[in-house]
Design an enzyme around this catalytic site. Structure first.
Site, PDB file in Angstrom:
ATOM      1  N   PRO A  17     -36.291  68.738  59.162  1.00 10.49           N
ATOM      2  CA  PRO A  17     -37.245  68.543  58.056  1.00 10.49           C
ATOM      3  C   PRO A  17     -37.062  67.148  57.479  1.00 10.49           C
ATOM      4  CG  PRO A  17     -35.408  69.934  57.364  1.00 10.49           C
ATOM      5  CD  PRO A  17     -35.240  69.701  58.829  1.00 10.49           C
ATOM      6  N   GLN A  70     -38.711  74.902  54.836  1.00 13.95           N
ATOM      7  CA  GLN A  70     -37.506  74.534  54.111  1.00 13.95           C
ATOM      8  C   GLN A  70     -37.795  74.487  52.619  1.00 13.95           C
ATOM      9  OE1 GLN A  70     -35.501  70.563  53.771  1.00 13.95           O
ATOM     10  NE2 GLN A  70     -33.841  71.603  54.857  1.00 13.95           N
ATOM     11  N   CYS A 100     -29.869  67.424  51.067  1.00 13.23           N
ATOM     12  CA  CYS A 100     -30.588  66.224  50.655  1.00 13.23           C
ATOM     13  C   CYS A 100     -29.860  65.538  49.496  1.00 13.23           C
ATOM     14  CB  CYS A 100     -32.011  66.573  50.235  1.00 13.23           C
ATOM     15  SG  CYS A 100     -32.993  65.126  49.761  1.00 13.23           S
ATOM     16  N   LYS A 139     -29.278  74.606  55.667  1.00 12.90           N
ATOM     17  CA  LYS A 139     -28.943  73.287  56.208  1.00 12.90           C
ATOM     18  C   LYS A 139     -28.069  72.581  55.186  1.00 12.90           C
ATOM     19  CE  LYS A 139     -30.939  69.122  58.318  1.00 12.90           C
ATOM     20  NZ  LYS A 139     -30.323  68.060  57.510  1.00 12.90           N
ATOM     21  N   HIS A 171     -25.291  68.955  58.983  1.00  8.58           N
ATOM     22  CA  HIS A 171     -25.356  67.508  59.140  1.00  8.58           C
ATOM     23  C   HIS A 171     -23.926  67.003  59.053  1.00  8.58           C
ATOM     24  CE1 HIS A 171     -27.490  63.508  57.949  1.00  8.58           C
ATOM     25  NE2 HIS A 171     -26.414  63.295  58.671  1.00  8.58           N
ATOM     26  N   ASN A 211     -26.384  68.473  63.498  1.00  4.76           N
ATOM     27  CA  ASN A 211     -27.365  67.469  63.073  1.00  4.76           C
ATOM     28  C   ASN A 211     -26.634  66.192  62.688  1.00  4.76           C
ATOM     29  OD1 ASN A 211     -29.112  66.778  60.083  1.00  4.76           O
ATOM     30  ND2 ASN A 211     -29.940  66.367  62.099  1.00  4.76           N
ATOM     31  N   GLY A 212     -27.300  65.063  62.944  1.00  7.42           N
ATOM     32  CA  GLY A 212     -26.739  63.786  62.530  1.00  7.42           C
ATOM     33  C   GLY A 212     -26.352  62.907  63.699  1.00  7.42           C
ATOM     34  N   GLY A 213     -27.034  61.778  63.850  1.00  8.36           N
ATOM     35  CA  GLY A 213     -26.642  60.789  64.849  1.00  8.36           C
ATOM     36  C   GLY A 213     -27.014  61.104  66.276  1.00  8.36           C
TER      37      GLY A 213
END
Length: 340
Positions: A17, A70, A100, A139, A171, A211-213
């Site tokens: 998202p 989300q 976030c 998340k 993340h 998640n991430g990278g």
């Protein structure tokens, strides 16, 4: 609507998202590129739905499934009502944003700041689960500010499991709420993939997406081969969607044929026509199409034609067709040049 088991299977690969990016036009195109990848809406706040009655934020095309909503919020009762509205709108999953780091989210006491209050998050997701039949997921980050992720993440996930959560996306960075901008929070805090893999060992029955990278299908395949249940890709799936999604069904899900950006443009034309007929603007759709040919011959002219022309009065599918034709001409010239 997809059954939960199908949504869980789709979570093997998902598009993150992303505010201002993963709107319904973007998701429609992504679905044309991959039949199986799980798609997520931009974050929608529970106050906007429940107090603001902004139900238009739930609009989506029937072809987007499997698609998850989300939510952002921190009031259990309000989140439960927002989840009900999302289920009624037809979403296959309701996801709670606990990652976030933006100032606006912090001021509303939700997003990554909730990592500091796992008991409240547990109450929120428990209330959401009681309110809906579709799956509720979370998340999150690995921690925030001065928290020690090695200590706080196991406790956080334990609370989620205790509240009945069976699927979570992590993340693999901390979020620094004090000192880094949201953009900096996407890049500066170091990634800690080993910690996420350790969480999978500690919680073997919890479906964990990383998640991430992750910017390539090769990296996604490597993570899956290394024991992670799913991979969520963000900016790369938006800026280079063809690299991520056109081969995803075959390589990640073992089902389906590869798609091509040229074919996707053709499939988007009827959708664009319908959008324009309904009073929409061409740029509202084509802004999400700018990266279709990223890394391919003609990518620059594709972006230029659409960027310069989509805002003009009367611009329509003819402009998109022109951009495609000029892109393909450039591709042919590049092929001929290589052959010489």
């Amino acid at each position: 609507m997809y059954l939960n088991s199908s949504v869980k299977s789709a979570a093997r690969l998902s598009v993150a998202p992303m505010m201002d990016w993963t709107d319904r036009h973007c998701r429609y195109m992504h679905r044309l590129m991959s039949a199986h990848t799980l798609l997520y809406t931009e974050m929608v706040t529970s106050p906007a739905l429940v107090r603001g009655h902004a139900l238009h934020l739930l609009d989506h095309h029937r072809s987007e499934h499997p698609v998850a909503l989300q939510l952002g919020g921190s009031d259990p009762d309000e989140l439960a009502e927002a989840a009900r509205l999302g289920e009624q709108a037809g979403y296959d999953e309701i996801n709670l944003n606990v990652g976030c780091p933006s100032d606006r989210v912090q001021s509303g006491a939700f997003g990554a700041v909730l990592m500091k209050d796992p008991a409240l998050v547990a109450r929120c997701v428990a209330a959401m689960r009681r309110a809906v039949a579709v799956e509720v997921t979370v998340k999150c980050r690995i921690g925030v500010d001065d928290q020690n992720p090695e200590e706080v993440l196991p406790e956080f996930l334990s609370r989620l499991v205790g509240a009945g959560i069976e699927r979570v996306t992590v993340h693999a960075r901390k979020a620094w709420l004090d000192g880094l901008s949201p953009k900096e929070n996407r890049d500066i805090p170091p990634l800690d993939y080993p910690l996420v893999h350790k969480m999978k060992e500690l919680f073997p029955n919890l479906h964990i997406s990383l998640n991430g990278g992750i910017t390539t299908l090769e990296a996604a395949e490597a993570a899956l081969d290394n024991g992670i249940d799913g991979v969520m890709i963000g900016r790369a799936a938006y800026h280079q969607p063809s690299d991520i999604l056109c081969q995803a069904d075959r390589r990640i899900f073992g089902d389906g044929k590869d798609t091509t950006p040229e074919a996707i443009v053709g499939l988007m034309l009827p959708y664009i026509e319908a959008h324009l007929d309904g009073g929409g603007k061409l740029s509202q759709v084509t802004r999400h199409m700018l990266g279709l040919f990223a890394g391919r011959p003609g990518a620059r002219i594709w972006r230029r034609v659409l960027s310069e022309g989509a805002h003009h009065t009367g611009a329509g599918t003819a402009l998109v067709s022109e951009a495609l034709n000029r892109t393909m001409e450039q591709s042919v010239l590049a092929s001929q040049s290589r052959a010489v």
